[in-house]
Design a protein around this motif. Structure first.
Motif, PDB file in Angstrom:
ATOM      1  N   ARG A 448       0.828  -1.205   0.000  1.00  0.00           N
ATOM      2  CA  ARG A 448       0.000   0.000   0.000  1.00  0.00           C
ATOM      3  C   ARG A 448       0.866   1.261   0.000  1.00  0.00           C
ATOM      4  O   ARG A 448       0.548   2.250  -0.681  1.00  0.00           O
ATOM      5  N   LEU A 449       1.962   1.255   0.739  1.00  0.00           N
ATOM      6  CA  LEU A 449       2.829   2.425   0.793  1.00  0.00           C
ATOM      7  C   LEU A 449       3.454   2.680  -0.571  1.00  0.00           C
ATOM      8  O   LEU A 449       3.553   3.833  -1.017  1.00  0.00           O
ATOM      9  N   LYS A 450       3.876   1.636  -1.232  1.00  0.00           N
ATOM     10  CA  LYS A 450       4.414   1.782  -2.583  1.00  0.00           C
ATOM     11  C   LYS A 450       3.378   2.416  -3.506  1.00  0.00           C
ATOM     12  O   LYS A 450       3.671   3.344  -4.274  1.00  0.00           O
ATOM     13  N   GLN A 451       2.142   1.933  -3.425  1.00  0.00           N
ATOM     14  CA  GLN A 451       1.073   2.481  -4.260  1.00  0.00           C
ATOM     15  C   GLN A 451       0.880   3.972  -3.991  1.00  0.00           C
ATOM     16  O   GLN A 451       0.734   4.771  -4.927  1.00  0.00           O
ATOM     17  N   VAL A 452       0.905   4.356  -2.720  1.00  0.00           N
ATOM     18  CA  VAL A 452       0.701   5.759  -2.355  1.00  0.00           C
ATOM     19  C   VAL A 452       1.824   6.620  -2.916  1.00  0.00           C
ATOM     20  O   VAL A 452       1.577   7.695  -3.495  1.00  0.00           O
ATOM     21  N   TYR A 453       3.063   6.165  -2.767  1.00  0.00           N
ATOM     22  CA  TYR A 453       4.185   6.951  -3.284  1.00  0.00           C
ATOM     23  C   TYR A 453       4.060   7.152  -4.799  1.00  0.00           C
ATOM     24  O   TYR A 453       4.235   8.270  -5.305  1.00  0.00           O
ATOM     25  N   LEU A 454       3.772   6.106  -5.535  1.00  0.00           N
ATOM     26  CA  LEU A 454       3.702   6.199  -6.993  1.00  0.00           C
ATOM     27  C   LEU A 454       2.535   7.078  -7.429  1.00  0.00           C
ATOM     28  O   LEU A 454       2.669   7.874  -8.382  1.00  0.00           O
ATOM     29  N   GLU A 455       1.395   6.961  -6.741  1.00  0.00           N
ATOM     30  CA  GLU A 455       0.247   7.796  -7.096  1.00  0.00           C
ATOM     31  C   GLU A 455       0.519   9.261  -6.760  1.00  0.00           C
ATOM     32  O   GLU A 455       0.151  10.157  -7.519  1.00  0.00           O
ATOM     33  N   GLN A 456       1.167   9.484  -5.611  1.00  0.00           N
ATOM     34  CA  GLN A 456       1.489  10.853  -5.218  1.00  0.00           C
ATOM     35  C   GLN A 456       2.457  11.501  -6.213  1.00  0.00           C
ATOM     36  O   GLN A 456       2.356  12.691  -6.509  1.00  0.00           O
ATOM     37  N   MET A 457       3.393  10.714  -6.725  1.00  0.00           N
ATOM     38  CA  MET A 457       4.363  11.260  -7.677  1.00  0.00           C
ATOM     39  C   MET A 457       3.690  11.639  -8.994  1.00  0.00           C
ATOM     40  O   MET A 457       4.092  12.603  -9.661  1.00  0.00           O
ATOM     41  N   LYS A 458       2.638  10.870  -9.360  1.00  0.00           N
ATOM     42  CA  LYS A 458       1.927  11.207 -10.601  1.00  0.00           C
ATOM     43  C   LYS A 458       1.255  12.567 -10.508  1.00  0.00           C
ATOM     44  O   LYS A 458       1.172  13.306 -11.498  1.00  0.00           O
ATOM     45  N   SER A 459       0.757  12.880  -9.313  1.00  0.00           N
ATOM     46  CA  SER A 459       0.023  14.147  -9.145  1.00  0.00           C
ATOM     47  C   SER A 459       0.892  15.271  -8.608  1.00  0.00           C
ATOM     48  O   SER A 459       0.383  16.363  -8.322  1.00  0.00           O
ATOM     49  N   ALA A 460       2.182  15.027  -8.420  1.00  0.00           N
ATOM     50  CA  ALA A 460       3.079  16.069  -7.897  1.00  0.00           C
ATOM     51  C   ALA A 460       3.148  17.242  -8.869  1.00  0.00           C
ATOM     52  O   ALA A 460       3.137  17.062 -10.093  1.00  0.00           O
ATOM     53  N   GLY A 462       5.594  19.486  -9.303  1.00  0.00           N
ATOM     54  CA  GLY A 462       6.887  19.861  -9.842  1.00  0.00           C
ATOM     55  C   GLY A 462       7.952  18.848  -9.477  1.00  0.00           C
ATOM     56  O   GLY A 462       7.727  17.953  -8.656  1.00  0.00           O
ATOM     57  N   PRO A 463       9.145  18.967 -10.077  1.00  0.00           N
ATOM     58  CA  PRO A 463      10.208  17.984  -9.839  1.00  0.00           C
ATOM     59  C   PRO A 463      10.675  17.938  -8.387  1.00  0.00           C
ATOM     60  O   PRO A 463      11.046  16.879  -7.887  1.00  0.00           O
ATOM     61  N   GLU A 464      10.671  19.083  -7.693  1.00  0.00           N
ATOM     62  CA  GLU A 464      11.148  19.067  -6.307  1.00  0.00           C
ATOM     63  C   GLU A 464      10.185  18.296  -5.404  1.00  0.00           C
ATOM     64  O   GLU A 464      10.607  17.580  -4.493  1.00  0.00           O
ATOM     65  N   GLN A 465       8.880  18.437  -5.659  1.00  0.00           N
ATOM     66  CA  GLN A 465       7.896  17.680  -4.881  1.00  0.00           C
ATOM     67  C   GLN A 465       8.030  16.191  -5.181  1.00  0.00           C
ATOM     68  O   GLN A 465       7.954  15.350  -4.283  1.00  0.00           O
ATOM     69  N   ARG A 466       8.235  15.878  -6.464  1.00  0.00           N
ATOM     70  CA  ARG A 466       8.440  14.471  -6.846  1.00  0.00           C
ATOM     71  C   ARG A 466       9.722  13.942  -6.207  1.00  0.00           C
ATOM     72  O   ARG A 466       9.782  12.793  -5.764  1.00  0.00           O
ATOM     73  N   ARG A 467      10.733  14.786  -6.160  1.00  0.00           N
ATOM     74  CA  ARG A 467      12.008  14.354  -5.566  1.00  0.00           C
ATOM     75  C   ARG A 467      11.834  14.054  -4.074  1.00  0.00           C
ATOM     76  O   ARG A 467      12.368  13.054  -3.568  1.00  0.00           O
ATOM     77  N   ALA A 468      11.088  14.902  -3.363  1.00  0.00           N
ATOM     78  CA  ALA A 468      10.858  14.661  -1.935  1.00  0.00           C
ATOM     79  C   ALA A 468      10.137  13.326  -1.722  1.00  0.00           C
ATOM     80  O   ALA A 468      10.457  12.562  -0.806  1.00  0.00           O
ATOM     81  N   LEU A 469       9.190  13.035  -2.598  1.00  0.00           N
ATOM     82  CA  LEU A 469       8.432  11.786  -2.477  1.00  0.00           C
ATOM     83  C   LEU A 469       9.314  10.574  -2.781  1.00  0.00           C
ATOM     84  O   LEU A 469       9.283   9.565  -2.056  1.00  0.00           O
ATOM     85  N   ILE A 470      10.106  10.649  -3.854  1.00  0.00           N
ATOM     86  CA  ILE A 470      10.922   9.488  -4.208  1.00  0.00           C
ATOM     87  C   ILE A 470      12.019   9.263  -3.180  1.00  0.00           C
ATOM     88  O   ILE A 470      12.415   8.119  -2.905  1.00  0.00           O
TER      89      ILE A 470
END
Length: 519
Positions: A448-460, A462-470
């Motif tokens: 479930r955590l993996k799913q949340v991270y990947l979904e959150q990155m899709k809706s991020a 900008g790159p910095e928000q995506r970077r914080a998530l990854i």
């Protein structure tokens, strides 16, 4: 030619065999009780497999030689689901068989006739100076609100008020009286008690050398000491270990040499494998908090561990010691002879048990016990599940947060709360709950955590928000191929972006992050 037989008995009562050794303190306490006309009952208590039943069998066989006593052994282990009248009927038949009075057993119901009619007829057949001693084994199995036999406690309370000077009770319990329910505690709070503990080193030496008295196998002093070091005086585990040593010796030769310490060490694995069910029985006698603490301590090796070190190892595993039960667990383990205090800390009293727990009950697999440490929290969790299944999500969330206030380590409640938040598209809150759950129970949170991270990155945005998530995902799921691929792709993009902006130092760092993970 006489064929040698293994003299060690593990798993069966030894009270009627030469294997019964020691227990002088317990026997003296029983004799004092029997001689006291003002005491009607005595409780003997101790952990599982400590030899309580063997003591009762020994008393059954020897009390008639110690005085004018008529002992009757009665096992309650298999009678937890029996009605009160069924238990009384079985008890009456057992007493009648012991005194050869089969025709005196009254017809049911026995709640009145047992002590008004039946026992009077029993006493009439006994010498006037004789005392009937009822030896009731595993008495606390009846201490369950669902058991139909639980009325036995109230029956005994009335029974104790009756005047039967020629009747004595010896109750064996697998719990400390303080750990029993209020109704049972009320029955025994004024009854003297004696704890059944381990055998002394001298008694263990005598037990180990049983085979010498039998003439089948000699032991070096070093080997005897090695047994003591491993079992710490635990009678069952001593019998089991010595039995494994004896079998191994005769597997090698019909006339084996005296046992050396190395042979004892070699017998550890066969002992732990051969008696795993008995060890599970001992383990299951511990409470949830005690299991978690024992698993944490066992994994630290044969060493002395203080409370600060215990807190640290639990904290590293995501367990927060915020519950009184968890803080008090080492003391309870000491009360039950699992641990001993030493130099301001604790260590395992039985090294053999520590090794088995470390091997079979590591903390990573024992953390599910955390859900059951606080009973009220677990009851609220079960209520919240019902609300969730009935689609009453708001009410379920309220109950789940109450659970986590009572027990922050309740992984089931945190997992269900995360599901509820995801259902309501509250992704950030769900991420927080799943990250906390991952620290406690990573296997339950992982997918479930993996799913949340990947979904959150899709809706991020900008790159910095995506970077914080990854980066957060990388801390926990670096071995996941999808997370690895996303990490690589994102840092390649960042590197290219920084390079296009002539931010070469940052670009190099981003490329290095990407190259750490093969594409």
């Amino acid at each position: 030619m006489t064929i040698a037989t293994n003299p060690y008995i593990a798993g069966k009562p030894v009270g009627k065999t030469p294997n019964f050794i020691g227990r002088d303190d317990v026997l003296r306490e029983v004799e004092r009780f029997l001689r006291n006309p003002h005491q009607h009952a005595l409780t003997l208590y101790g952990q599982r497999r400590i030899g309580k039943t063997s003591i009762l069998h020994y008393l059954e066989g020897t009390l008639p030689q110690r005085g004018d006593y008529v002992p009757v052994f009665f096992d309650l282990m298999t009678r937890a689901d029996t009605s009160l009248d069924g238990i009384l009927g079985d008890l009456a038949r057992t007493i009648a068989d012991r005194l050869h009075l089969p025709d005196r057993v009254p017809d049911p119901p026995l709640t009145r006739s047992l002590h008004t009619t039946f026992l009077s007829s029993v006493f009439a057949q006994m010498p006037e100076s004789a005392t009937l001693v009822l030896l009731l084994d595993e008495f606390d199995v009846l201490d369950n609100t669902q058991n139909p036999s639980r009325g036995f406690f109230n029956y005994l309370r009335e029974f104790f008020r009756s005047d039967f000077p020629r009747l004595k009770f010896v109750f064996v319990l697998g719990h400390n009286i303080d750990d029993l329910s209020n109704i049972v505690y009320g029955l025994f709070k004024d009854v003297p008690s004696k704890r059944i503990s381990f055998l002394s080193e001298q008694d263990i030496a005598a037990l180990v050398r049983l085979s010498e008295r039998q003439g089948s196998l000699d032991w070096s002093d070093e080997a005897v000491h090695a047994v003591w070091q491993l079992t710490g005086g635990h009678p069952f585990l001593t019998q089991a270990l010595c039995g494994a040593v004896w079998d191994a010796a005769y597997d090698q030769s019909d006339t084996p040499e005296p046992v050396q310490a190395t042979a004892v060490e070699h017998a550890i694995t066969p002992t732990l494998d051969g008696y795993r069910h008995a060890l599970e029985w001992i383990w299951n006698g511990l409470g949830p908090a005690e299991k978690v603490a024992a698993a944490a301590l066992a994994g630290l090796g044969q060493t002395i561990v203080d409370e600060e070190q215990l807190v640290a190892v639990l904290d590293e595993s995501g367990v927060r010691i915020v519950l009184r039960e968890l803080r008090e667990a080492p003391k309870k383990l000491q009360d039950w002879d699992i641990l001993v205090s030493a130099n301001g800390g604790y260590r395992f009293r039985v090294e053999l048990l520590r090794r088995w727990i470390a091997l079979n009950k590591p903390l990573s697999r024992t953390q599910e016990e955390l859900d059951r440490i606080e009973p009220l929290a677990d009851n609220l969790y079960n209520a919240a599940r019902i609300l969730y299944n009935d689609n009453k999500l708001q009410e379920a969330e309220v109950e789940l947060r109450r659970v986590l206030n009572l027990n922050p380590n309740h992984s089931g409640a945190r997992e269900l709360l995360a599901e509820l938040l995801l259902f309501n598209n509250r992704w950030t809150e769900a991420q927080t709950e799943l990250e906390t759950l991952f620290d406690i129970a990573p296997r339950r949170a992982r997918s479930r955590l993996k799913q949340v991270y990947l979904e959150q990155m899709k809706s991020a945005t900008g790159p910095e928000q995506r970077r914080a998530l990854i980066d957060r995902a990388w801390e926990r799921l670096a071995d996941d191929p999808d997370i690895r691929s996303e990490h690589h792709r994102l840092y390649r993009e960042l590197g290219a972006s920084y390079e296009a902006q002539d931010r070469l130092s940052e670009a190099l760092q981003a490329y290095e992050q990407a190259e750490d993970i093969p594409a």
